[in-house]
Scaffold this motif. Structure first.
Motif, PDB file in Angstrom:
ATOM      1  N   MET A   1       2.373 -11.691  -4.047  1.00 40.46           N
ATOM      2  CA  MET A   1       1.758 -11.836  -3.179  1.00 40.46           C
ATOM      3  C   MET A   1       1.745 -10.111  -3.410  1.00 40.46           C
ATOM      4  SD  MET A   1       1.486 -12.631  -0.191  1.00 40.46           S
ATOM      5  CE  MET A   1       2.204 -14.697  -0.844  1.00 40.46           C
ATOM      6  N   TYR A   2       1.406  -9.467  -2.202  1.00 43.43           N
ATOM      7  CA  TYR A   2       1.102  -7.787  -2.470  1.00 43.43           C
ATOM      8  C   TYR A   2       1.898  -7.454  -1.019  1.00 43.43           C
ATOM      9  CZ  TYR A   2      -2.656  -7.717  -5.211  1.00 43.43           C
ATOM     10  OH  TYR A   2      -3.106  -7.675  -6.786  1.00 43.43           O
ATOM     11  N   TYR A   3       2.970  -6.356  -0.506  1.00 45.41           N
ATOM     12  CA  TYR A   3       3.914  -6.002   0.500  1.00 45.41           C
ATOM     13  C   TYR A   3       3.820  -4.808   0.488  1.00 45.41           C
ATOM     14  CZ  TYR A   3       6.725 -10.671  -0.281  1.00 45.41           C
ATOM     15  OH  TYR A   3       6.271 -12.157  -0.684  1.00 45.41           O
ATOM     16  N   ILE A   4       3.913  -4.305   1.805  1.00 45.91           N
ATOM     17  CA  ILE A   4       3.527  -2.821   2.281  1.00 45.91           C
ATOM     18  C   ILE A   4       4.622  -2.320   3.325  1.00 45.91           C
ATOM     19  CG2 ILE A   4       1.427  -2.299   1.717  1.00 45.91           C
ATOM     20  CD1 ILE A   4       0.948  -2.695   4.635  1.00 45.91           C
ATOM     21  N   THR A   5       5.452  -1.625   3.700  1.00 48.76           N
ATOM     22  CA  THR A   5       6.837  -1.108   4.829  1.00 48.76           C
ATOM     23  C   THR A   5       5.947  -0.353   5.363  1.00 48.76           C
ATOM     24  OG1 THR A   5       8.337  -2.579   3.267  1.00 48.76           O
ATOM     25  CG2 THR A   5       8.923  -1.059   5.057  1.00 48.76           C
ATOM     26  N   LYS A   6       5.668   0.055   6.277  1.00 48.33           N
ATOM     27  CA  LYS A   6       5.653   1.236   7.187  1.00 48.33           C
ATOM     28  C   LYS A   6       7.435   1.509   8.470  1.00 48.33           C
ATOM     29  CE  LYS A   6       3.986   4.466   8.457  1.00 48.33           C
ATOM     30  NZ  LYS A   6       3.370   6.155   8.134  1.00 48.33           N
ATOM     31  N   ARG A  41      -1.721 -12.612   0.110  1.00 44.68           N
ATOM     32  CA  ARG A  41      -2.105 -13.033  -1.136  1.00 44.68           C
ATOM     33  C   ARG A  41      -3.140 -11.566  -1.988  1.00 44.68           C
ATOM     34  NH1 ARG A  41       0.695 -17.086  -2.110  1.00 44.68           N
ATOM     35  NH2 ARG A  41       1.370 -18.059  -0.421  1.00 44.68           N
ATOM     36  N   GLU A  42      -3.652 -11.439  -0.841  1.00 40.96           N
ATOM     37  CA  GLU A  42      -5.147 -11.073  -1.251  1.00 40.96           C
ATOM     38  C   GLU A  42      -5.523  -8.906  -0.767  1.00 40.96           C
ATOM     39  OE1 GLU A  42      -9.066 -13.359  -1.963  1.00 40.96           O
ATOM     40  OE2 GLU A  42      -8.025 -14.619  -2.541  1.00 40.96           O
ATOM     41  N   LEU A  43      -5.614  -8.329  -1.477  1.00 40.20           N
ATOM     42  CA  LEU A  43      -6.233  -6.814  -0.546  1.00 40.20           C
ATOM     43  C   LEU A  43      -7.636  -6.978  -0.295  1.00 40.20           C
ATOM     44  CD1 LEU A  43      -4.772  -4.672  -4.074  1.00 40.20           C
ATOM     45  CD2 LEU A  43      -3.417  -5.399  -1.691  1.00 40.20           C
ATOM     46  N   ASN A  44      -7.317  -6.040   1.223  1.00 43.57           N
ATOM     47  CA  ASN A  44      -8.793  -5.870   1.329  1.00 43.57           C
ATOM     48  C   ASN A  44      -9.960  -5.605   0.717  1.00 43.57           C
ATOM     49  OD1 ASN A  44      -8.428  -3.857   1.938  1.00 43.57           O
ATOM     50  ND2 ASN A  44      -7.493  -3.527   4.344  1.00 43.57           N
ATOM     51  N   ALA A  45     -11.251  -4.681   1.410  1.00 38.98           N
ATOM     52  CA  ALA A  45     -11.880  -4.178   0.540  1.00 38.98           C
ATOM     53  C   ALA A  45     -11.389  -3.171   0.086  1.00 38.98           C
ATOM     54  CB  ALA A  45     -13.334  -4.738   1.413  1.00 38.98           C
ATOM     55  N   GLN A  46     -10.646  -2.594   0.473  1.00 36.98           N
ATOM     56  CA  GLN A  46     -10.227  -0.829   0.469  1.00 36.98           C
ATOM     57  C   GLN A  46      -8.713  -0.966  -0.875  1.00 36.98           C
ATOM     58  OE1 GLN A  46     -10.517  -2.311   3.772  1.00 36.98           O
ATOM     59  NE2 GLN A  46     -12.718  -1.306   3.490  1.00 36.98           N
ATOM     60  N   GLY A  47      -8.788  -2.289  -0.819  1.00 30.38           N
ATOM     61  CA  GLY A  47      -7.640  -2.581  -2.098  1.00 30.38           C
ATOM     62  C   GLY A  47      -6.415  -2.183  -1.278  1.00 30.38           C
ATOM     63  N   MET A  48      -6.155  -2.463  -0.429  1.00 30.20           N
ATOM     64  CA  MET A  48      -5.051  -2.843   0.871  1.00 30.20           C
ATOM     65  C   MET A  48      -4.329  -3.922   1.256  1.00 30.20           C
ATOM     66  SD  MET A  48      -5.812   1.087   2.906  1.00 30.20           S
ATOM     67  CE  MET A  48      -7.130   1.703   2.079  1.00 30.20           C
ATOM     68  N   VAL A  49      -2.875  -4.281   1.594  1.00 27.97           N
ATOM     69  CA  VAL A  49      -2.909  -4.994   2.314  1.00 27.97           C
ATOM     70  C   VAL A  49      -3.056  -4.875   3.653  1.00 27.97           C
ATOM     71  CG1 VAL A  49      -0.838  -6.243   3.603  1.00 27.97           C
ATOM     72  CG2 VAL A  49      -0.617  -5.627   1.560  1.00 27.97           C
ATOM     73  N   ALA A  50      -2.255  -3.265   4.222  1.00 37.00           N
ATOM     74  CA  ALA A  50      -3.199  -3.108   5.590  1.00 37.00           C
ATOM     75  C   ALA A  50      -2.934  -1.572   5.065  1.00 37.00           C
ATOM     76  CB  ALA A  50      -2.579  -3.386   6.561  1.00 37.00           C
ATOM     77  N   ASP A  51      -4.034  -0.657   5.961  1.00 38.43           N
ATOM     78  CA  ASP A  51      -3.891   1.033   6.100  1.00 38.43           C
ATOM     79  C   ASP A  51      -2.578   1.611   6.840  1.00 38.43           C
ATOM     80  OD1 ASP A  51      -4.602   3.865   6.585  1.00 38.43           O
ATOM     81  OD2 ASP A  51      -6.586   3.729   6.334  1.00 38.43           O
ATOM     82  N   PHE A  52      -1.825   2.133   6.361  1.00 39.79           N
ATOM     83  CA  PHE A  52      -0.712   2.447   6.540  1.00 39.79           C
ATOM     84  C   PHE A  52      -1.048   3.583   8.334  1.00 39.79           C
ATOM     85  CE2 PHE A  52       0.895   2.378   2.482  1.00 39.79           C
ATOM     86  CZ  PHE A  52       1.756   1.589   2.910  1.00 39.79           C
ATOM     87  N   SER A  53      -2.244   4.610   7.786  1.00 40.63           N
ATOM     88  CA  SER A  53      -2.485   4.982   8.967  1.00 40.63           C
ATOM     89  C   SER A  53      -2.737   4.314  10.358  1.00 40.63           C
ATOM     90  CB  SER A  53      -3.289   5.999   8.697  1.00 40.63           C
ATOM     91  OG  SER A  53      -4.479   5.395   8.066  1.00 40.63           O
TER      92      SER A  53
END
Length: 119
Positions: A1-6, A41-53
């Motif tokens: 699992m991948y996690y990000i925080t903005k 669970r998986e990164l998008n095509a750009q290698g991210m959960v989501a783009d911070f910007s």
């Protein structure tokens, strides 16, 4: 699992519709601190959960330097704002909304965020 925080800071005013006497029923402002938590669970095509910007733009374009009563279709409590943000940001499972020092409301989704398989 991948996690990000903005973490985002916005300036905004509001007043609350309350059935009792409160200074919060008068227009006032906050420098809100909004923390958005996303997972996948998986990164998008750009290698991210989501783009911070993209997350920042989604929130700031709608809320920054606004009267929240004018742009949101509900009583703009910190709790309602947290719930609303969780519903508009992809892969979001938790939002913390701080309206002032010591006053934080959190919303945590009961269901897995979009893009997460329960298998």
């Amino acid at each position: 699992m991948y996690y990000i925080t903005k973490r985002i800071e916005i300036a905004g005013s509001h007043f609350l519709n309350l059935p009792y006497q409160s200074k919060c029923t008068r227009m006032h402002g906050h420098n809100w601190i909004i923390t958005i938590h996303c997972r996948a669970r998986e990164l998008n095509a750009q290698g991210m959960v989501a783009d911070f910007s993209h997350i920042k733009a989604e929130i700031t374009e709608r809320l920054d330097h606004q009267c929240l009563n004018d742009v949101l279709p509900f009583n703009p409590t910190a709790e309602n704002i947290a719930h609303w943000i969780a519903g508009i940001v992809d892969h979001c499972y938790r939002v913390d909304v701080q309206e002032s020092e010591g006053n934080v409301a959190s919303y945590v989704a009961d269901e897995p965020a979009s893009g997460i398989s329960t298998l």
